[in-house]
Design an enzyme around this catalytic site. Structure first.
Site, PDB file in Angstrom:
ATOM      1  N   ARG A  70      -0.500  -0.629  -4.566  1.00 42.44           N
ATOM      2  CA  ARG A  70      -1.836  -0.045  -4.427  1.00 42.44           C
ATOM      3  C   ARG A  70      -1.678   1.412  -4.062  1.00 42.44           C
ATOM      4  O   ARG A  70      -0.867   1.747  -3.182  1.00 42.44           O
ATOM      5  CB  ARG A  70      -2.624  -0.781  -3.338  1.00 42.44           C
ATOM      6  CG  ARG A  70      -4.100  -0.444  -3.320  1.00 42.44           C
ATOM      7  CD  ARG A  70      -4.813  -0.947  -2.099  1.00 42.44           C
ATOM      8  NE  ARG A  70      -4.676  -0.022  -0.975  1.00 42.44           N
ATOM      9  CZ  ARG A  70      -5.427  -0.107   0.125  1.00 42.44           C
ATOM     10  NH1 ARG A  70      -6.322  -1.082   0.263  1.00 42.44           N
ATOM     11  NH2 ARG A  70      -5.288   0.767   1.100  1.00 42.44           N
ATOM     12  N   GLU A  73     -10.709  -2.306  -6.824  1.00 41.01           N
ATOM     13  CA  GLU A  73     -11.137  -3.252  -5.786  1.00 41.01           C
ATOM     14  C   GLU A  73     -12.377  -2.781  -5.050  1.00 41.01           C
ATOM     15  O   GLU A  73     -12.528  -1.598  -4.753  1.00 41.01           O
ATOM     16  CB  GLU A  73     -10.011  -3.440  -4.786  1.00 41.01           C
ATOM     17  CG  GLU A  73     -10.333  -4.330  -3.619  1.00 41.01           C
ATOM     18  CD  GLU A  73      -9.219  -4.381  -2.611  1.00 41.01           C
ATOM     19  OE1 GLU A  73      -8.063  -4.058  -2.961  1.00 41.01           O
ATOM     20  OE2 GLU A  73      -9.486  -4.704  -1.444  1.00 41.01           O
ATOM     21  N   HIS A  97     -13.173   0.424  -1.761  1.00 40.92           N
ATOM     22  CA  HIS A  97     -13.625   0.058  -0.403  1.00 40.92           C
ATOM     23  C   HIS A  97     -15.139   0.165  -0.245  1.00 40.92           C
ATOM     24  O   HIS A  97     -15.640   0.729   0.745  1.00 40.92           O
ATOM     25  CB  HIS A  97     -12.911   0.932   0.637  1.00 40.92           C
ATOM     26  CG  HIS A  97     -12.476   0.149   1.839  1.00 40.92           C
ATOM     27  ND1 HIS A  97     -13.153   0.196   3.020  1.00 40.92           N
ATOM     28  CD2 HIS A  97     -11.453  -0.685   2.034  1.00 40.92           C
ATOM     29  CE1 HIS A  97     -12.565  -0.580   3.913  1.00 40.92           C
ATOM     30  NE2 HIS A  97     -11.518  -1.135   3.335  1.00 40.92           N
ATOM     31  N   GLU A 109      -1.851  -9.728  -1.664  1.00 48.09           N
ATOM     32  CA  GLU A 109      -1.651  -8.482  -0.918  1.00 48.09           C
ATOM     33  C   GLU A 109      -0.696  -8.749   0.240  1.00 48.09           C
ATOM     34  O   GLU A 109      -0.779  -9.775   0.911  1.00 48.09           O
ATOM     35  CB  GLU A 109      -2.987  -7.979  -0.373  1.00 48.09           C
ATOM     36  CG  GLU A 109      -2.873  -6.684   0.427  1.00 48.09           C
ATOM     37  CD  GLU A 109      -4.237  -6.176   0.894  1.00 48.09           C
ATOM     38  OE1 GLU A 109      -5.223  -6.904   0.772  1.00 48.09           O
ATOM     39  OE2 GLU A 109      -4.308  -5.026   1.349  1.00 48.09           O
ATOM     40  N   ARG A 167     -10.930 -12.119  -3.853  1.00 49.75           N
ATOM     41  CA  ARG A 167     -10.076 -11.695  -2.749  1.00 49.75           C
ATOM     42  C   ARG A 167     -10.290 -12.468  -1.453  1.00 49.75           C
ATOM     43  O   ARG A 167      -9.548 -12.280  -0.488  1.00 49.75           O
ATOM     44  CB  ARG A 167     -10.275 -10.208  -2.478  1.00 49.75           C
ATOM     45  CG  ARG A 167      -9.862  -9.399  -3.650  1.00 49.75           C
ATOM     46  CD  ARG A 167      -9.019  -8.175  -3.484  1.00 49.75           C
ATOM     47  NE  ARG A 167      -8.874  -7.550  -2.222  1.00 49.75           N
ATOM     48  CZ  ARG A 167      -7.741  -7.549  -1.520  1.00 49.75           C
ATOM     49  NH1 ARG A 167      -6.710  -8.254  -1.957  1.00 49.75           N
ATOM     50  NH2 ARG A 167      -7.643  -6.902  -0.379  1.00 49.75           N
ATOM     51  N   ASP A 221      -8.228   0.662  -4.234  1.00 51.32           N
ATOM     52  CA  ASP A 221      -9.297   0.081  -3.430  1.00 51.32           C
ATOM     53  C   ASP A 221     -10.393   1.122  -3.219  1.00 51.32           C
ATOM     54  O   ASP A 221     -10.173   2.144  -2.562  1.00 51.32           O
ATOM     55  CB  ASP A 221      -8.728  -0.356  -2.060  1.00 51.32           C
ATOM     56  CG  ASP A 221      -9.685  -1.258  -1.304  1.00 51.32           C
ATOM     57  OD1 ASP A 221      -9.238  -1.897  -0.346  1.00 51.32           O
ATOM     58  OD2 ASP A 221     -10.877  -1.319  -1.684  1.00 51.32           O
ATOM     59  N   HIS A 242       0.813  -1.211   0.000  1.00 53.81           N
ATOM     60  CA  HIS A 242       0.000   0.000   0.000  1.00 53.81           C
ATOM     61  C   HIS A 242       0.851   1.267   0.000  1.00 53.81           C
ATOM     62  O   HIS A 242       1.599   1.513   0.949  1.00 53.81           O
ATOM     63  CB  HIS A 242      -0.863   0.037   1.257  1.00 53.81           C
ATOM     64  CG  HIS A 242      -1.913  -1.004   1.309  1.00 53.81           C
ATOM     65  ND1 HIS A 242      -2.942  -0.970   2.209  1.00 53.81           N
ATOM     66  CD2 HIS A 242      -2.117  -2.126   0.571  1.00 53.81           C
ATOM     67  CE1 HIS A 242      -3.738  -2.012   2.041  1.00 53.81           C
ATOM     68  NE2 HIS A 242      -3.257  -2.728   1.060  1.00 53.81           N
ATOM     69  N   GLU A 259     -12.881  -9.615  -0.113  1.00 53.84           N
ATOM     70  CA  GLU A 259     -12.187  -9.750   1.178  1.00 53.84           C
ATOM     71  C   GLU A 259     -13.161  -9.890   2.333  1.00 53.84           C
ATOM     72  O   GLU A 259     -12.810 -10.435   3.369  1.00 53.84           O
ATOM     73  CB  GLU A 259     -11.249  -8.572   1.419  1.00 53.84           C
ATOM     74  CG  GLU A 259     -11.927  -7.257   1.652  1.00 53.84           C
ATOM     75  CD  GLU A 259     -10.930  -6.134   1.865  1.00 53.84           C
ATOM     76  OE1 GLU A 259     -10.006  -5.973   1.049  1.00 53.84           O
ATOM     77  OE2 GLU A 259     -11.074  -5.409   2.874  1.00 53.84           O
TER      78      GLU A 259
HETATM   79  O1  LIG Z   1      -7.731  -4.198   0.791  1.00 50.00           O
HETATM   80  C1  LIG Z   1      -7.388  -3.919   1.940  1.00 50.00           C
HETATM   81  O2  LIG Z   1      -6.285  -4.199   2.437  1.00 50.00           O
HETATM   82  C2  LIG Z   1      -8.377  -3.201   2.827  1.00 50.00           C
HETATM   83  O3  LIG Z   1      -9.672  -3.365   2.341  1.00 50.00           O
HETATM   84  C3  LIG Z   1      -8.195  -3.678   4.236  1.00 50.00           C
HETATM   85  O4  LIG Z   1      -7.136  -2.959   4.798  1.00 50.00           O
HETATM   86  C4  LIG Z   1      -9.404  -3.532   5.125  1.00 50.00           C
HETATM   87  O5  LIG Z   1      -9.717  -2.165   5.268  1.00 50.00           O
HETATM   88  C5  LIG Z   1      -9.081  -4.139   6.473  1.00 50.00           C
HETATM   89  O6  LIG Z   1      -8.634  -5.459   6.274  1.00 50.00           O
HETATM   90  C6  LIG Z   1     -10.301  -4.144   7.360  1.00 50.00           C
HETATM   91  O7  LIG Z   1     -10.002  -4.801   8.559  1.00 50.00           O
HETATM   92 MG   LIG Z   2      -9.708  -3.888   0.344  1.00 47.12          MG
END
Ligand SMILES: O=C(O)[C@@H](O)[C@@H](O)[C@H](O)[C@H](O)CO
Ligand SMILES: [Mg+2]
Length: 402
Positions: free
Chosen positions: A147, A236, A212, A339, A283, A210, A122, A262
């Site tokens: 990212r 993402e 989110h 990741e 994911r 992301d 990140h 995720e």
């Molecule tokens: O892609 C990612 O890494 C995020 O979506 C995560 O950091 C997410 O915010 C956390 O895992 C939530 O606990």
């Molecule tokens: Mg994420």
């Protein structure tokens, strides 16, 4: 071989983790990650109060039967707490089986399908300039994929952009922090972030982003279209995925690759997305999607539709999950990317591991099992501390997706 004991270790080196340890009568033990960010103690109780009593005396080699027993036997199926608990048991049992066979877990799964596991990390900045400097730092470390997230002009707090210090979304407090979200400034800003990235770093670097879960499907379609000139590796979580059909609207408008999952915890959360090829990367990962046993089923379904894996690997997934994921990533035929947010040094100290990073790729190591352990004495030095993921509201106070 029989399971003689099992217990949870709750520790907080940098952030809260829950680890399940399963001990056998032959001295071999296995560990599994049971961490659910912001709801850790729910999984610890599910394991300690309801699952562990059913494990004692069982043959740890019967991984599939124990998985089916815990899934069907609970009557109440699926959900992040249940499937994280099952995942922890499953991961520990695969660890035991591989250790008993004296081989690294990837060998037990079917051997290596690649020389290394490509990872991304990140790069976050309060503005475009800071974000670009962070991209340069990760490129310097050897990452081939990065990212990119940045603060949005007009918004005080934005997902992925820490207020100083290391990035950790869960904030230690007795109630969740609240942040304000507005879509319009974000949609205007995001393309500028990636125009700056391509201008400075060119086209060899994989760029990811992301969203989110924050956009409606048509807004996500608009963003995907606006990002097409910058050729992202993926966009993402563009929109919440409870309604899997909603992703059709995104697909109709853009060729920007889509990744999601995720927050998924079973194959049923992604079956339509995969079968209708509405996503390019799945994911869901080991700690939240029922462990290796269930994730193999998800990956096999995805392979039929040319969907690749792109497992979640944030710092709230412990090194135990990372280690098991890297063995899975080394084997799985339809691998995409992994990741790797890089845990805090105190976390790595509590969880000694065999995996390693070099030149943008990770390697699971050759230790028997998944190659990750827990230092229980050191873990005791980091007591659990209540922490919550933030919540998001719109300017008018409406709850939104964080
Ligand atoms: O892609 C990612 O890494 C995020 O979506 C995560 O950091 C997410 O915010 C956390 O895992 C939530 O606990
Ligand atoms: Mg994420």
């Amino acid at each position: 071989m029989r399971i003689t004991n099992a217990y949870c270790i709750v520790t907080s080196p940098g952030r809260n983790f829950v680890t399940l340890k399963i001990v056998t009568d032959e001295g071999v033990y296995g560990i599994g990650d049971a961490t659910l960010n912001g709801r850790e103690l729910a999984v610890e109780s599910y394991l300690t109060d309801h699952v562990i009593p059913c494990l004692i005396g069982r043959d740890p080699h019967q991984i599939e039967d124990i998985w089916q027993y815990l899934y069907k036997g609970a009557y109440w199926r699926r959900g992040p707490v249940t499937m994280s608990a099952i995942a922890a048991v499953d991961t520990a049992l695969w660890d035991i089986k591989a250790k008993a066979a004296n081989m690294p877990l990837y060998q037990l799964l079917g051997g290596k399908s690649r020389d290394g596991v490509m990872v991304y990390s990140h790069a976050n900045g309060r503005d475009i300039e800071e974000a670009m400097d962070r991209v340069a730092q990760y490129q310097e470390k050897g990452f081939k994929a990065i990212r990119v997230q940045a603060g949005v002009p007009g918004l005080d707090k934005v997902y992925g952009v820490p207020k100083g210090g290391s990035y950790e979304p869960a904030i230690r407090a007795t109630t969740p922090d609240e942040s304000l979200w507005a879509t319009e400034p974000y949609l205007d800003f995001a393309p500028k972030l990636f125009e700056a990235a391509r201008d400075r770093f060119g086209w060899d670097l994989h760029l990811l982003h992301d969203v989110h879960h924050r956009l409606t499907p048509i807004e996500a379609a608009r963003l995907g279209k606006a990002l097409e000139p910058y050729r992202l590796f993926w966009m993402e979580d563009p929109t919440p995925a409870e309604n899997q059909e909603a992703f059709k609207l995104i697909r109709q408008h853009t060729v920007t690759p889509v990744a999601t999952g995720e927050v998924f915890n079973s194959i049923h959360d992604c079956r339509e997305l995969i079968q209708n090829q509405l996503i390019d990367y799945i994911r869901a990962t080991i700690v939240h999607a029922g462990g290796i046993t269930h994730l193999r089923r998800i990956a096999a379904l995805a392979e039929l539709y040319q969907v690749r894996t792109g497992f979640h690997g944030a710092t709230d997934l412990s090194p135990v999950c990372m280690g098991a994921a890297l063995h899975f990533d080394s084997w799985v035929p339809n691998f995409g990317i992994q990741e790797y947010m890089i845990h805090a040094p105190e976390t790595d100290a509590v969880f000694p591991h065999a995996y390693s990073f070099k030149d943008g790729y990770m390697h699971p190591g050759e230790a028997p099992g998944h190659g990750v352990d827990i230092d229980e004495e050191l873990a005791k030095k980091y007591p659990y501390t209540q922490a919550y993921l933030p919540v998001a509201r719109l300017r008018d106070g409406s709850m939104w997706d964080w």
